[in-house]
Design a protein around this motif. Structure first.
Motif, PDB file in Angstrom:
ATOM      1  N   VAL A 150     -11.236 -23.646   9.033  1.00  0.00           N
ATOM      2  CA  VAL A 150     -12.436 -24.478   8.824  1.00  0.00           C
ATOM      3  C   VAL A 150     -12.091 -25.862   8.286  1.00  0.00           C
ATOM      4  O   VAL A 150     -12.562 -26.877   8.804  1.00  0.00           O
ATOM      5  CB  VAL A 150     -13.427 -23.761   7.869  1.00  0.00           C
ATOM      6  N   MET A 151     -11.256 -25.902   7.249  1.00  0.00           N
ATOM      7  CA  MET A 151     -10.985 -27.211   6.653  1.00  0.00           C
ATOM      8  C   MET A 151     -10.220 -28.139   7.576  1.00  0.00           C
ATOM      9  O   MET A 151     -10.596 -29.309   7.737  1.00  0.00           O
ATOM     10  CB  MET A 151     -10.312 -27.041   5.298  1.00  0.00           C
ATOM     11  N   PRO A 152      -9.141 -27.680   8.224  1.00  0.00           N
ATOM     12  CA  PRO A 152      -8.503 -28.602   9.179  1.00  0.00           C
ATOM     13  C   PRO A 152      -9.428 -29.005  10.312  1.00  0.00           C
ATOM     14  O   PRO A 152      -9.353 -30.116  10.818  1.00  0.00           O
ATOM     15  CB  PRO A 152      -7.288 -27.825   9.695  1.00  0.00           C
ATOM     16  N   ALA A 153     -10.336 -28.095  10.694  1.00  0.00           N
ATOM     17  CA  ALA A 153     -11.277 -28.442  11.771  1.00  0.00           C
ATOM     18  C   ALA A 153     -12.227 -29.545  11.305  1.00  0.00           C
ATOM     19  O   ALA A 153     -12.484 -30.516  12.027  1.00  0.00           O
ATOM     20  CB  ALA A 153     -12.069 -27.202  12.181  1.00  0.00           C
ATOM     21  N   LEU A 154     -12.735 -29.414  10.076  1.00  0.00           N
ATOM     22  CA  LEU A 154     -13.624 -30.459   9.551  1.00  0.00           C
ATOM     23  C   LEU A 154     -12.864 -31.769   9.380  1.00  0.00           C
ATOM     24  O   LEU A 154     -13.409 -32.857   9.595  1.00  0.00           O
ATOM     25  CB  LEU A 154     -14.221 -30.012   8.210  1.00  0.00           C
TER      26      LEU A 154
ATOM     27  N   VAL B 246     -18.518 -27.841  15.154  1.00  0.00           N
ATOM     28  CA  VAL B 246     -17.337 -27.183  14.568  1.00  0.00           C
ATOM     29  C   VAL B 246     -17.613 -25.683  14.440  1.00  0.00           C
ATOM     30  O   VAL B 246     -16.774 -24.839  14.789  1.00  0.00           O
ATOM     31  CB  VAL B 246     -16.982 -27.805  13.195  1.00  0.00           C
ATOM     32  N   ALA B 247     -18.821 -25.355  13.960  1.00  0.00           N
ATOM     33  CA  ALA B 247     -19.180 -23.938  13.792  1.00  0.00           C
ATOM     34  C   ALA B 247     -19.111 -23.215  15.120  1.00  0.00           C
ATOM     35  O   ALA B 247     -18.544 -22.116  15.232  1.00  0.00           O
ATOM     36  CB  ALA B 247     -20.585 -23.831  13.197  1.00  0.00           C
ATOM     37  N   SER B 248     -19.659 -23.843  16.154  1.00  0.00           N
ATOM     38  CA  SER B 248     -19.654 -23.124  17.420  1.00  0.00           C
ATOM     39  C   SER B 248     -18.250 -23.051  18.021  1.00  0.00           C
ATOM     40  O   SER B 248     -17.876 -22.042  18.615  1.00  0.00           O
ATOM     41  CB  SER B 248     -20.716 -23.738  18.334  1.00  0.00           C
ATOM     42  N   ALA B 249     -17.423 -24.104  17.821  1.00  0.00           N
ATOM     43  CA  ALA B 249     -16.041 -24.056  18.337  1.00  0.00           C
ATOM     44  C   ALA B 249     -15.230 -22.966  17.640  1.00  0.00           C
ATOM     45  O   ALA B 249     -14.347 -22.353  18.236  1.00  0.00           O
ATOM     46  CB  ALA B 249     -15.367 -25.411  18.155  1.00  0.00           C
ATOM     47  N   LEU B 250     -15.541 -22.725  16.364  1.00  0.00           N
ATOM     48  CA  LEU B 250     -14.796 -21.697  15.610  1.00  0.00           C
ATOM     49  C   LEU B 250     -15.513 -20.347  15.619  1.00  0.00           C
ATOM     50  O   LEU B 250     -15.023 -19.383  15.034  1.00  0.00           O
ATOM     51  CB  LEU B 250     -14.609 -22.154  14.153  1.00  0.00           C
ATOM     52  N   GLN B 251     -16.685 -20.329  16.252  1.00  0.00           N
ATOM     53  CA  GLN B 251     -17.506 -19.111  16.302  1.00  0.00           C
ATOM     54  C   GLN B 251     -17.785 -18.584  14.899  1.00  0.00           C
ATOM     55  O   GLN B 251     -17.577 -17.406  14.594  1.00  0.00           O
ATOM     56  CB  GLN B 251     -16.828 -18.052  17.161  1.00  0.00           C
ATOM     57  N   LEU B 252     -18.212 -19.508  14.046  1.00  0.00           N
ATOM     58  CA  LEU B 252     -18.569 -19.131  12.673  1.00  0.00           C
ATOM     59  C   LEU B 252     -19.995 -19.573  12.388  1.00  0.00           C
ATOM     60  O   LEU B 252     -20.561 -20.418  13.101  1.00  0.00           O
ATOM     61  CB  LEU B 252     -17.613 -19.808  11.678  1.00  0.00           C
ATOM     62  N   ASP B 253     -20.536 -19.029  11.314  1.00  0.00           N
ATOM     63  CA  ASP B 253     -21.905 -19.347  10.937  1.00  0.00           C
ATOM     64  C   ASP B 253     -22.011 -20.821  10.496  1.00  0.00           C
ATOM     65  O   ASP B 253     -21.220 -21.273   9.654  1.00  0.00           O
ATOM     66  CB  ASP B 253     -22.286 -18.423   9.777  1.00  0.00           C
ATOM     67  N   PRO B 254     -22.972 -21.591  11.037  1.00  0.00           N
ATOM     68  CA  PRO B 254     -23.103 -23.008  10.645  1.00  0.00           C
ATOM     69  C   PRO B 254     -23.306 -23.191   9.140  1.00  0.00           C
ATOM     70  O   PRO B 254     -22.838 -24.168   8.556  1.00  0.00           O
ATOM     71  CB  PRO B 254     -24.342 -23.485  11.416  1.00  0.00           C
ATOM     72  N   GLY B 255     -23.967 -22.246   8.506  1.00  0.00           N
ATOM     73  CA  GLY B 255     -24.191 -22.341   7.061  1.00  0.00           C
ATOM     74  C   GLY B 255     -22.876 -22.301   6.292  1.00  0.00           C
ATOM     75  O   GLY B 255     -22.710 -22.993   5.285  1.00  0.00           O
ATOM     76  N   TYR B 256     -21.947 -21.498   6.783  1.00  0.00           N
ATOM     77  CA  TYR B 256     -20.639 -21.416   6.119  1.00  0.00           C
ATOM     78  C   TYR B 256     -19.898 -22.748   6.244  1.00  0.00           C
ATOM     79  O   TYR B 256     -19.320 -23.259   5.276  1.00  0.00           O
ATOM     80  CB  TYR B 256     -19.810 -20.283   6.733  1.00  0.00           C
ATOM     81  N   ILE B 257     -19.941 -23.328   7.445  1.00  0.00           N
ATOM     82  CA  ILE B 257     -19.264 -24.615   7.678  1.00  0.00           C
ATOM     83  C   ILE B 257     -19.868 -25.685   6.770  1.00  0.00           C
ATOM     84  O   ILE B 257     -19.156 -26.463   6.133  1.00  0.00           O
ATOM     85  CB  ILE B 257     -19.439 -25.042   9.163  1.00  0.00           C
ATOM     86  N   GLU B 258     -21.190 -25.706   6.698  1.00  0.00           N
ATOM     87  CA  GLU B 258     -21.852 -26.699   5.864  1.00  0.00           C
ATOM     88  C   GLU B 258     -21.495 -26.489   4.388  1.00  0.00           C
ATOM     89  O   GLU B 258     -21.300 -27.445   3.641  1.00  0.00           O
ATOM     90  CB  GLU B 258     -23.358 -26.611   6.068  1.00  0.00           C
ATOM     91  N   GLY B 259     -21.388 -25.226   3.992  1.00  0.00           N
ATOM     92  CA  GLY B 259     -21.023 -24.923   2.602  1.00  0.00           C
ATOM     93  C   GLY B 259     -19.651 -25.493   2.258  1.00  0.00           C
ATOM     94  O   GLY B 259     -19.463 -26.074   1.189  1.00  0.00           O
TER      95      GLY B 259
ATOM     96  N   MET C 268     -20.963 -30.828  12.393  1.00  0.00           N
ATOM     97  CA  MET C 268     -20.713 -29.561  11.685  1.00  0.00           C
ATOM     98  C   MET C 268     -21.142 -28.377  12.543  1.00  0.00           C
ATOM     99  O   MET C 268     -20.473 -27.359  12.587  1.00  0.00           O
ATOM    100  CB  MET C 268     -21.458 -29.550  10.347  1.00  0.00           C
ATOM    101  N   SER C 269     -22.252 -28.558  13.260  1.00  0.00           N
ATOM    102  CA  SER C 269     -22.683 -27.423  14.076  1.00  0.00           C
ATOM    103  C   SER C 269     -21.759 -27.220  15.273  1.00  0.00           C
ATOM    104  O   SER C 269     -21.503 -26.093  15.705  1.00  0.00           O
ATOM    105  CB  SER C 269     -24.154 -27.615  14.424  1.00  0.00           C
TER     106      SER C 269
END
Ligand code: FES
Length: 215
Positions: free
Chosen positions: A26-30, A48-61, A45-46
């Motif tokens: 997540v961090m290198p992606a951001l 990044v979330a979809s590219a990593l298949q992770l929850d957008p809320g987690y990325i934003e956090g 951010m959204s």
């Protein structure tokens, strides 16, 4: 239209394979997203979330937790002014006041009119013996004085043309003199060039990637 380029999204999709834990990417992606856009927009951010298949809320956090991720526009050159104890004892607050005047802003996070500068106050940069210290363009600026700050600002307002890379000089010499001037031909080979060093370390975005400069 997507906020991030396909090239960056592709790099982000490849990140999880480099880590034992999927979320470590997540961090290198951001960091990659911020490097491309200057700051992290909700769309970025959204994506990044979809590219990593992770929850957008987690990325934003993650993006909102670490201060080195920016959620709004910043100056092209950002001063990270250490105002922790050692630097404060050696005049950090006076340096901040001087910087504000030099770049024409009233407060942290404000971007100068020309879009070139902004600043923020940060905790210890880990170079207390060189206090007062700032980080600028991924380099440490140490033993700060008002004169040094003025010089750093002036250099960025009127950048000097970059000196040619030594490899370019060699190529120029080769093309002027030609192989018959005593060099054997190295057909197809090129002089070594520098490689880029984009970090994929998950903690890279949280720590200064910088070299000290005692100018
Ligand atoms: S207190 Fe400023 S670098 Fe440590």
């Amino acid at each position: 239209m997507s906020a991030l380029s396909e090239h960056v999204l592709e790099e982000i999709r490849e990140l999880p394979a480099k880590y034992p834990q999927h979320r470590s990417a997540v961090m290198p992606a951001l960091d990659l997203a911020q490097e491309e856009l200057g700051y992290l927009t909700p769309e970025a951010m959204s994506e990044v979330a979809s590219a990593l298949q992770l929850d957008p809320g987690y990325i934003e956090g993650v993006a909102t937790f670490y201060t080195l991720f920016h959620l709004g526009p910043i100056g092209k050159h950002r001063f990270y002014m250490c105002t922790n104890l050692s630097c404060t004892l050696r005049g950090a607050n006076e340096m901040v006041d001087h910087l504000k005047g030099a770049i024409g802003v009233r407060e942290a996070e404000q971007v100068s009119k020309d879009g070139l500068f902004s600043y923020e106050e940060v905790e210890c940069l880990g170079a207390c013996e060189y206090a007062p210290v700032a980080r600028l363009d991924r380099r440490y600026q140490v033993d700060l004085t008002p004169q040094k700050i003025d010089a750093l600002v002036a250099e960025r307002r009127n950048p000097k043309p970059e000196a040619p890379h030594p490899a370019a000089k060699e190529e120029e010499w080769l093309s002027r003199e030609g192989p018959s001037a005593g060099l054997s031909s190295r057909s197809g080979s090129r002089p070594p060039t520098c490689t880029s060093s984009t970090s994929t370390n998950p903690s890279a975005a949280t720590r200064p990637r910088a070299r000290c400069s005692r100018r």
